[in-house]
Motif scaffolding. Structure first.
Motif, short mmCIF file in Angstrom:
data_model
loop_
_atom_site.label_atom_id
_atom_site.label_comp_id
_atom_site.label_asym_id
_atom_site.label_seq_id
_atom_site.Cartn_x
_atom_site.Cartn_y
_atom_site.Cartn_z
N TRP A 16 0.87 -1.41 -0.08
CA TRP A 16 -0.04 0.21 0.06
C TRP A 16 0.83 1.41 0.10
CZ3 TRP A 16 -4.68 0.40 -1.70
CH2 TRP A 16 -5.70 -0.78 -1.68
N THR A 34 0.09 3.78 -2.07
CA THR A 34 0.04 5.77 -2.90
C THR A 34 0.63 6.56 -2.47
OG1 THR A 34 0.44 4.86 -0.50
CG2 THR A 34 -1.85 4.78 -0.93
N LEU A 36 -11.66 1.07 -0.13
CA LEU A 36 -10.89 1.78 -0.67
C LEU A 36 -11.29 2.19 -2.16
CD1 LEU A 36 -7.11 1.56 1.30
CD2 LEU A 36 -8.98 3.09 1.96
N CYS A 37 -11.21 3.22 -2.61
CA CYS A 37 -11.71 3.99 -3.76
C CYS A 37 -10.44 4.89 -3.84
CB CYS A 37 -13.05 4.47 -4.18
SG CYS A 37 -14.27 3.79 -4.22
N LEU A 38 -9.40 4.19 -5.16
CA LEU A 38 -8.39 5.45 -5.89
C LEU A 38 -8.62 6.29 -6.78
CD1 LEU A 38 -5.26 2.89 -5.40
CD2 LEU A 38 -6.69 3.97 -3.79
N ARG A 39 -8.36 7.68 -6.48
CA ARG A 39 -8.53 8.71 -8.02
C ARG A 39 -6.86 8.59 -7.92
NH1 ARG A 39 -12.87 10.10 -9.86
NH2 ARG A 39 -13.86 10.77 -8.54
N PRO A 40 -7.02 7.65 -9.84
CA PRO A 40 -4.94 7.93 -10.03
C PRO A 40 -5.07 9.02 -10.70
CG PRO A 40 -6.52 6.68 -11.40
CD PRO A 40 -7.33 6.79 -10.57
N GLU A 96 -2.89 3.35 -14.15
CA GLU A 96 -2.87 3.09 -12.81
C GLU A 96 -3.32 1.05 -12.75
OE1 GLU A 96 -1.77 3.82 -9.18
OE2 GLU A 96 -1.74 3.98 -10.54
N VAL A 126 -10.54 1.14 -8.97
CA VAL A 126 -10.06 2.48 -10.00
C VAL A 126 -10.00 3.15 -10.19
CG1 VAL A 126 -8.05 3.06 -10.19
CG2 VAL A 126 -7.45 1.00 -8.55
N SER A 153 -9.91 8.56 -13.80
CA SER A 153 -8.87 10.10 -12.99
C SER A 153 -9.41 11.54 -13.99
CB SER A 153 -7.55 9.92 -13.88
OG SER A 153 -7.35 9.98 -15.66
#
Length: 132
Positions: A22, A26, A68-72, A79, A115, A118
């Motif tokens: 992680w 990140t 978790l929700c990731l915004r690259p 990503e 993911v 963006s």
């Protein structure tokens, strides 16, 4: 009175190993006291709560109830490829032909995360949509 979120706790079988994954995801550092074999450690996010990893004896057996929700900062596609190369696995592909949607991945211990598109992916579409 209110409560402030201190950390997002993630149970795992290898706290140090999963925290390293992680940290790479990140781009944020591990706790300076973290070392291989640590039963608990954290990834120091730049603002707000930290990602806290706690070693537990039981394995993950069902779908996460929180994820978790990731915004690259790059494109979603770039990503997803980067995270797969780091050791993530593809769980479900919710990407749409028009560019909308997201990808559901899992970290090396099976914890699901998303993911999202963006900001540049969203700007390229005529309508950003409700999710991401």
């Amino acid at each position: 009175m209110v409560s402030v979120v201190q950390n997002l706790a993630i149970d795992c079988s290898d706290a140090y190993g999963l925290a390293r994954f992680w940290s790479e995801v990140t781009g944020c550092p591990l706790d300076p006291e973290a070392k291989p074999g640590s039963h608990e450690t954290q990834v120091m996010l730049p603002e707000g709560a930290v990602l806290y990893f706690n070693q537990v004896p039981e394995p993950k057996t069902v779908k996460n109830r929180i994820h978790l929700c990731l915004r690259p900062t790059t494109s979603r596609e770039e990503e997803v490829e980067r995270l797969l190369a780091l050791g993530a696995g593809l769980v479900a592909d919710r990407r749409e032909p028009d560019g909308a949607g997201w990808a559901v991945l899992a970290d090396p211990e099976g914890n699901e995360f998303c993911v999202l598109r963006s900001d540049s992916d969203r700007a390229a579409m005529s309508s950003p949509g409700p999710e991401a």
